[in-house]
Design an enzyme around this catalytic site. Structure first.
Site, PDB file in Angstrom:
ATOM      1  N   ASN A   9       0.869  -1.175   0.000  1.00 25.95           N
ATOM      2  CA  ASN A   9       0.000   0.000   0.000  1.00 25.95           C
ATOM      3  C   ASN A   9       0.904   1.223   0.000  1.00 25.95           C
ATOM      4  OD1 ASN A   9      -1.781   2.082   0.511  1.00 25.95           O
ATOM      5  ND2 ASN A   9      -2.182   1.491   2.641  1.00 25.95           N
ATOM      6  N   LYS A  11       0.143   4.342  -0.262  1.00 22.19           N
ATOM      7  CA  LYS A  11      -0.408   5.581   0.321  1.00 22.19           C
ATOM      8  C   LYS A  11      -0.118   6.751  -0.635  1.00 22.19           C
ATOM      9  CE  LYS A  11       0.129   3.392   4.747  1.00 22.19           C
ATOM     10  NZ  LYS A  11       0.055   3.507   6.182  1.00 22.19           N
ATOM     11  N   GLU A 169      -5.962  -4.746  10.406  1.00 20.06           N
ATOM     12  CA  GLU A 169      -4.919  -3.747  10.629  1.00 20.06           C
ATOM     13  C   GLU A 169      -5.199  -2.979  11.925  1.00 20.06           C
ATOM     14  OE1 GLU A 169      -2.690  -2.533   6.852  1.00 20.06           O
ATOM     15  OE2 GLU A 169      -4.475  -1.297   6.930  1.00 20.06           O
TER      16      GLU A 169
END
Ligand code: PGA
Length: 250
Positions: A9, A11, A169
């Site tokens: 990921n 971001k 998460e």
């Protein structure tokens, strides 16, 4: 054996040029990797990444980090499902804690996005859930996970289970260098599995459960060995091709 995947990921990191450079390093190395690999890149890099992966006949999946639940409309700054598909996205992360925390996304909004993406039959969905530190310390982890699943997966058709992943998460583990023990991750994944069974009956076995939060080349092997876990969602450590590759090879 349940499906498996390791997802990076990114971001809000990497321009198109940086994406191209990263994939030049990573794609040739993927030949020896047996697990399914995905990269959730910024919207602006989806097309470049999807084209590069396809040109190299790489099994690498390219995904987005968010989308709106409506197909088009007056929603300044938002991105809709048909746009993601047109760019070549194959999966989407939904409900990431940074979306919840900084952009006020609630379970009801996330639920509408999940339904939209799954009903298209064209995108895999990675639904992110997790407890805060206060919730963990109060012994509420399993209850919080169950509540998030109840709300975020309300109304989904069990036949879309094969397109679905749930990423556990813990909010306090993201970007902090801290993480739960393997035993705690296993317990959380079991709680998720039990709730999924309640919601999707036998189809629940087709949902992959990932762990995310401070995954690194140092701890990836241990996490990937937890029997209830089918892969990891990697933030910071996915930004460097060499570090990410070490996780893929763990
Ligand atoms: P991290 O992020 O690996 O940097 O902790 C994980 C995530 O936010 O998905």
């Amino acid at each position: 054996m349940a499906k498996q995947m390791i997802i990076g990921n990114w971001k809000m990191y990497k321009t198109e040029g940086e994406t191209e450079q990263f994939l030049k390093e990573l794609i040739p190395q993927l030949a020896g990797v047996t697990r399914q690999v995905g990269l959730a890149v910024p919207f602006t890099s989806i097309k470049k990444a999807a084209v590069a992966a396809k040109a190299a006949q790489s099994p690498l999946l390219i995904g987005a980090q968010n989308m709106h639940d409506v197909s088009e409309g007056a929603y300044t700054g938002e991105i809709a499902l048909p746009m993601l598909l047109d760019e070549g996205a194959q999966f989407v992360l939904l409900g990431h804690s940074e979306r919840r925390q900084y952009f006020g996304e609630d379970n009801a909004f996330i639920n509408r996005k999940v339904l939209r993406a799954l009903e298209s039959g064209k995108l895999e969905v990675v639904l992110c859930i997790g407890e805060s530190l206060e919730e963990r310390e109060a012994g509420q982890t399993a209850a919080v996970l169950s509540e998030q699943l109840q709300a975020c997966l309300a109304g989904i058709n069990p036949s879309s289970a094969a397109q679905l992943w749930v990423a556990y998460e813990p909010v306090w583990a993201i970007g902090s260098g801290k993480k739960p023990s393997s035993e705690e991750i296993g317990q959380a994944a079991s709680a998720i599995g039990a709730k999924l069974k309640e919601q999707l009956s036998a189809e629940a076995a087709k949902v992959g459960i990932l762990y995310g939060g401070s995954v690194s080349e140092k701890n990836a092997k241990e996490i990937l060995n937890i029997p209830e876990i089918s892969g990891v969602l990697v933030g910071g450590a996915s930004l460097n091709a060499g570090h990410f590759l070490k996780i893929l090879q763990a």
